[in-house]
Design an enzyme around this catalytic site. Sequence first.
Site, PDB file in Angstrom:
ATOM      1  N   ASP A   3      13.637   8.220   3.427  1.00 25.40           N
ATOM      2  CA  ASP A   3      12.721   7.894   4.550  1.00 25.40           C
ATOM      3  C   ASP A   3      13.552   7.517   5.777  1.00 25.40           C
ATOM      4  O   ASP A   3      14.780   7.615   5.761  1.00 25.40           O
ATOM      5  CB  ASP A   3      11.796   6.736   4.128  1.00 25.40           C
ATOM      6  CG  ASP A   3      10.912   7.162   2.955  1.00 25.40           C
ATOM      7  OD1 ASP A   3      10.402   8.298   2.994  1.00 25.40           O
ATOM      8  OD2 ASP A   3      10.796   6.399   1.999  1.00 25.40           O
ATOM      9  N   ILE A  60       0.865  -1.184   0.000  1.00 21.00           N
ATOM     10  CA  ILE A  60       0.000   0.000   0.000  1.00 21.00           C
ATOM     11  C   ILE A  60       0.895   1.225   0.000  1.00 21.00           C
ATOM     12  O   ILE A  60       1.735   1.392   0.884  1.00 21.00           O
ATOM     13  CB  ILE A  60      -0.908   0.042   1.244  1.00 21.00           C
ATOM     14  CG1 ILE A  60      -1.873  -1.131   1.195  1.00 21.00           C
ATOM     15  CG2 ILE A  60      -1.675   1.354   1.275  1.00 21.00           C
ATOM     16  CD1 ILE A  60      -3.000  -1.013   2.177  1.00 21.00           C
ATOM     17  N   CYS A  93      28.556   1.517 -42.631  1.00 19.76           N
ATOM     18  CA  CYS A  93      27.086   1.647 -42.594  1.00 19.76           C
ATOM     19  C   CYS A  93      26.439   0.623 -43.529  1.00 19.76           C
ATOM     20  O   CYS A  93      25.383   0.088 -43.236  1.00 19.76           O
ATOM     21  CB  CYS A  93      26.689   3.049 -43.053  1.00 19.76           C
ATOM     22  SG  CYS A  93      27.379   4.349 -42.045  1.00 19.76           S
ATOM     23  N   THR A 148      33.235  -4.717 -36.238  1.00 21.37           N
ATOM     24  CA  THR A 148      33.896  -4.763 -37.545  1.00 21.37           C
ATOM     25  C   THR A 148      35.313  -4.203 -37.451  1.00 21.37           C
ATOM     26  O   THR A 148      35.611  -3.334 -36.641  1.00 21.37           O
ATOM     27  CB  THR A 148      33.130  -3.900 -38.570  1.00 21.37           C
ATOM     28  OG1 THR A 148      33.093  -2.556 -38.053  1.00 21.37           O
ATOM     29  CG2 THR A 148      31.735  -4.407 -38.779  1.00 21.37           C
ATOM     30  N   ASP A 197       6.534   3.453   3.447  1.00 20.02           N
ATOM     31  CA  ASP A 197       6.896   4.619   4.252  1.00 20.02           C
ATOM     32  C   ASP A 197       6.325   4.602   5.675  1.00 20.02           C
ATOM     33  O   ASP A 197       7.040   4.899   6.613  1.00 20.02           O
ATOM     34  CB  ASP A 197       6.428   5.934   3.592  1.00 20.02           C
ATOM     35  CG  ASP A 197       7.319   6.317   2.426  1.00 20.02           C
ATOM     36  OD1 ASP A 197       7.052   7.337   1.797  1.00 20.02           O
ATOM     37  OD2 ASP A 197       8.285   5.570   2.188  1.00 20.02           O
TER      38      ASP A 197
HETATM   39 MG   LIG Z   1       9.305   6.693  -0.071  1.00 17.95          MG
END
Ligand SMILES: [Mg+2]
Length: 539
Positions: free
Chosen positions: A95, A44, A465, A415, A76
């Site tokens: 945090d 959540i 190329c 190459t 958190d």
């Molecule tokens: Mg966070």
Amino acid sequence: MVFAKNDVDYSLYLVTDSTMLPPGTTLCSQVEAGLKNGVTLVQIREKDTETRDFVEEALEVQKICKKYKVPLIINDRIDVAMAIDADGVHVGQSDMPIPMVRRLLGPSKILGWSVGKPSEVETLAKWGPDMVDYIGVGTLFPTLTKKNPKKSPMGPQGAIAVLDALEEFKAIWCRTVGIGGLHPDNIQRVICQCVSSNGKRSLDGISLVSDIMAAPDACAATKRLRGLLDGSKYQFVDCKLNETFPTTASIQSVISQVSSNRPLVQHITNKVHQNFGANVTLALGSSPIMSEIESEVSELARIPNASLLLNTGSVAPIETLKAAINAYNEVNRPITFDPVGYSATETRLCLNNTLLTYGQFTCIKGNCSEILSLAKLNKDKMKGVDANSGNMDINLLVRATQIVAFQYRTIAVCTGEFDCVANGIFDGKYKLSSGTAGITAEDLPCMIIEDGPIPIMGDITASGCSLGSTIACFIGGLNSTGNLFDAVVGAVLLYKSAGKLASTRCQGSGSFHVQLIDALYQLFHENKPESWSASLKKF
Ligand SMILES: [Mg+2]
Ligand SMILES: Cc1nc(C(=O)O)sc1CCOP(=O)(O)O
Ligand SMILES: C=C1C=NC(C(F)(F)F)=NC1=N
């Protein structure tokens, strides 16, 4: 119910967001739809919800998770996690510090950390196995879900660096989930490419928000994601991907397929190469189209045997290049990528790296310095060997080509006087957690094509190329039973032999141009690879 931490299934990790719910759905209805169809872990994450509402939501979601025996993680809010006795917490770099969170949670709870770079892995490794249980590796791709993003998208290559750090600092206990902009069109590529260099570790799962939370039909969305995670083969191009070594006989079969299928080869390339590339394509019985019109790229990709050559010397806007990559990946048609001047300037490095994270390339072709830079074996790490000289150590060249092949899950071509072709596709197979079971870049099949020096090759425009055009013709012309490795090696062998033949016939660089087209035309239409002058050998 306490979950034994080491048997948590991280494979499909849903992170909630109640700000993106489609009409007629609720946070719980979306979560339940996910749990019913294969979500294995729920978090959540509600950034702007009042604590009271957050607790009530968390309790409701917790009830549903218990019903499906799936752990619930809280983002958190450690207080809420403790209050409802959730199964764990996820925190980011800004945090509460991990050791503090662990002290509050106790040893049995699941603790996750957002990690974006190797130095953060070094920190978690120092803390040891009782701290961080898993990490969210991101932000992989651009996403609108995370507001004020502090990290710029790292792409699969950034995730590889984190996986390598986990191996380097021996954080073997730590599990990993990729996160950021993950959707059905990039998940298989992420699982395939995000493998540690020692081949021992790949992501343990993927984590996402909007693909399920914003889905009008979250059941179908989850079922689709589950199918990709439980699959084992990433068939990003419709031909055979096995690793059998090419032979002149298998190359002859490729040429028969190309001349009967007459592939459409779309060139998005630099101005100098346009005309010559178109003529090389015509000489090889294929039909060139030099279009850079974004609005028609999807139609072109759907033409039978369409093949894209993306040469970043082109000045097409990056959005056009991205649209082309998407269009060809979407219909499993091949893309040959030529990262011209890969790291010569910051601008090119940024452009090429952006494109490399943007889609799956069937073949990546470059010269020595481009491939060495792509493999991060550039000069200063090479102790004085000049990256551009012909006298490069073949072992270093092969190693760089194999590293590029391994990291981008592609056929890599380097190459030079010796052309190297390495097959990093692993037959398209992928697996969560166990990587390539220890197979590493130097184990990859690699072919060396040589025919002695052809100095005049460097005296004309677009010679490198146009090998790209040749490769794009060969892989574009394959049937579904044709083998990709044969096609790329066949293209390189033909091009080297034609270059040698033309160099013996020309009077100077002007006639060399013409002779090269003639030699390509002649060798292709005769289709007798066993008589070509260039040699082909396994490394
Ligand atoms: Mg966070
Ligand atoms: C929650 C979160 N964390 C990220 C990180 O990079 O740490 S990216 C992100 C949002 C991912 O949402 P979506 O699946 O919709 O792209
Ligand atoms: C910012 C985040 C980064 N990663 C993860 C997860 F994928 F779950 F690990 N969750 C978050 N909230």
